[in-house]
Write an enzyme that holds these catalytic residues in place. Structure first.
Site: not given
Length: 280
Positions: A236, A178
């Site tokens: 995050c 990611r």
């Protein structure tokens, strides 16, 4: 539990504890609504279920991200529903190495409760140590905790953006793919904040789901240029697993600030640049 680390408590310590803590079960995973169902099927004795989506976050929005911080008065009201009392320790756990429970740990510490621990290794560690489980719901007597706030540092989006250029470290706690922008399962755009350092929080755990020893965590973060006294921020996808990284940093002796909006907030703004690849 008086000799336990500031962040973690082992299952053996919890089993032997003379002082009875408030136990909070925070089972949650992105896209998995079965947390409460799994809690009802088996949880630590007297543990109260905490719903991450509705009790540990405000409603999502593009401006604030998928899991904004709840208002402090609402967090206090929720904590009292859970039976949290002034001066009484709290232990939080889940069944995923603390990746969800760390959100409750962080929020209660941010709110000003000074004695909140993560059960190291969670539900699996408890059963391995011989701890029993019980089924069904637990509705505790209301607590009286007061949460004045200000217990842990927080970053806004502009402060997070400026951190790398100001000599600090901005850690990206998501999976490496990611960070590199190869996949993005939930947020509007792929990639990472320019200048951020990839530091997947799953690498803070050993194979059995417990946190790696403090010396190993210190070495890990040191290799990323993060040492005690450094200015550190963590993000995050939406500020949940970043709390887990902050817990690992605390075990290593490093204080870090949470950016609650995280990538879900950044990627929703088309004027914010997205870096891709393995470099910052």
């Amino acid at each position: 539990m008086s000799g336990a680390p500031a962040v973690l408590v082992s299952a053996a310590e919890l089993l032997a504890a003379g002082e009875r803590p408030v136990l909070l079960d925070v089972r949650w995973a992105l896209g998995d609504p079965r947390g409460r169902e799994e809690y009802l099927a088996g949880h630590l004795p007297d543990a109260v279920f905490v719903d991450l989506e509705t009790e540990l976050a405000a409603p999502p929005s593009p401006d604030a991200g998928r899991h904004p911080l709840p208002p402090l008065d609402e967090l206090q009201a929720a904590a009292r529903r859970w039976g949290v009392r002034a001066g009484v320790p709290v232990v939080v756990y889940d069944d995923s190495g603390g990746l969800a429970a760390a959100r409750a740990w962080w929020l209660l510490r941010w709110g000003g409760h000074g004695d909140v621990r993560l059960l190291d290794g969670g539900l699996a560690a408890w059963t391995r140590a011989g701890g029993r489980l019980e089924t069904g719901d637990v509705v505790p007597e209301p607590g009286d905790v007061v949460l004045p706030g200000g217990g842990l540092p927080v970053l806004g989006i502009d402060e997070a953006a400026a951190l790398p250029g100001a000599g600090g470290a901005l850690l990206d706690a998501r999976a490496e793919e990611r960070y590199r922008g190869e996949v993005e399962p939930v947020d509007p755009r792929a990639g990472h904040v320019p200048g951020a350092i990839s530091a997947p929080t799953t690498e803070n755990l050993a194979g059995d789901g417990t946190f790696r020893p403090a010396a190993e965590l210190t070495e890990r973060f040191g290799a990323l240029g993060v040492r005690p006294g450094a200015q550190v921020g963590v993000y995050c996808g939406s500020g949940v697993t970043a709390a887990h990284e902050i817990a690992a940093l605390a075990v290593a002796g490093v204080q870090a600030a949470l950016w609650p909006g995280s990538w879900s907030q950044w990627s929703a703004d088309p004027h914010r640049p997205a870096a891709t690849g393995a470099t910052r």
